[in-house]
Design an enzyme around this catalytic site. Sequence first.
Site, PDB file in Angstrom:
ATOM      1  N   TYR A   1     -42.378  18.197  -6.081  1.00 35.08           N
ATOM      2  CA  TYR A   1     -42.273  17.441  -7.177  1.00 35.08           C
ATOM      3  C   TYR A   1     -42.224  17.785  -8.613  1.00 35.08           C
ATOM      4  CZ  TYR A   1     -43.338  13.322 -10.159  1.00 35.08           C
ATOM      5  OH  TYR A   1     -43.224  12.168 -10.841  1.00 35.08           O
TER       6      TYR A   1
ATOM      7  N   LYS B   1     -38.945  17.751 -11.253  1.00 37.77           N
ATOM      8  CA  LYS B   1     -38.923  17.299 -12.686  1.00 37.77           C
ATOM      9  C   LYS B   1     -38.695  18.362 -13.618  1.00 37.77           C
ATOM     10  CE  LYS B   1     -40.067  13.059 -11.683  1.00 37.77           C
ATOM     11  NZ  LYS B   1     -39.024  11.893 -12.139  1.00 37.77           N
TER      12      LYS B   1
ATOM     13  N   THR C   1     -48.699   2.422 -10.876  1.00 38.06           N
ATOM     14  CA  THR C   1     -47.492   2.176  -9.638  1.00 38.06           C
ATOM     15  C   THR C   1     -47.773   2.375  -8.322  1.00 38.06           C
ATOM     16  OG1 THR C   1     -46.538   4.147 -10.208  1.00 38.06           O
ATOM     17  CG2 THR C   1     -45.923   2.521 -11.647  1.00 38.06           C
TER      18      THR C   1
ATOM     19  N   ASN D   1     -34.519   6.887 -13.637  1.00 32.20           N
ATOM     20  CA  ASN D   1     -36.015   6.531 -13.466  1.00 32.20           C
ATOM     21  C   ASN D   1     -36.336   6.835 -11.986  1.00 32.20           C
ATOM     22  OD1 ASN D   1     -38.640   4.921 -13.833  1.00 32.20           O
ATOM     23  ND2 ASN D   1     -37.661   3.896 -12.150  1.00 32.20           N
TER      24      ASN D   1
END
Length: 239
Positions: free
Chosen positions: A146, A150, A180, A80
């Site tokens: 990013y 991923k 978040t 995670n």
Amino acid sequence: MKKAIVTGHSKGLGAGITAALLADGYNVLGLSRSALPGFEAGLEQVALDLGDVDALAAWLDGGELESFLEGAESALLINNAGIVEPIAPLGRQGSAAIARAVTVNVSAALVLADAFAATSTNVADRRLVHISSGAGRHAYTGWSVYCATKAALDHHANGVRQDALPGLKIESLAPGVIDTGMQSTIRGTSEEDFALRAQFVELKATGALASPEEVGAKIVEHVTGKNFGVEIITDIRTA
């Protein structure tokens, strides 16, 4: 005995996943730079910076992962931990920020996946989860690093599927947009570096962000269910 390893377990989605696993009777080993307060029974915590490859290697060499998995009837690894920075167009990202993103988002996940596969060979039901992102499947301005990290997790999952390891199921799972600290970081970025900033500000303002607890519970329900691993590249909103 049900056992799970969760990286980045102390905040955000990781904390939501950890809470759901503990509620479901799992023993959880959390790997994070900081501790998760308020949990004791069933949770072991290791202070570990996944951006430090030497520290990760030293921890794995110590045999703690193997000891934790001993006696498990089912085992989970949920990769995670992740960081969204650097958020900027190419040429303004910076070598240190790029290297740290690749280390945390990709290298640590792949190293832990390999160690998990090696130390769980006696576990009949073992499941490996990469927490991916829609950004790995659709390009966004300012997020090239990013997006690339991923996408790497997605392709790694496809490759592992081809290995056909006994008892091992894998998915690269996108969790959707969640309220978040990562979202706070995105909203705090300048429009010069991230042209889509206003869209993410609106998501927060309109209440369109899901809670980490809600999504964590959905993820645990899915990854422990019978449909896990049927598809490799998945999204919790449609799984």
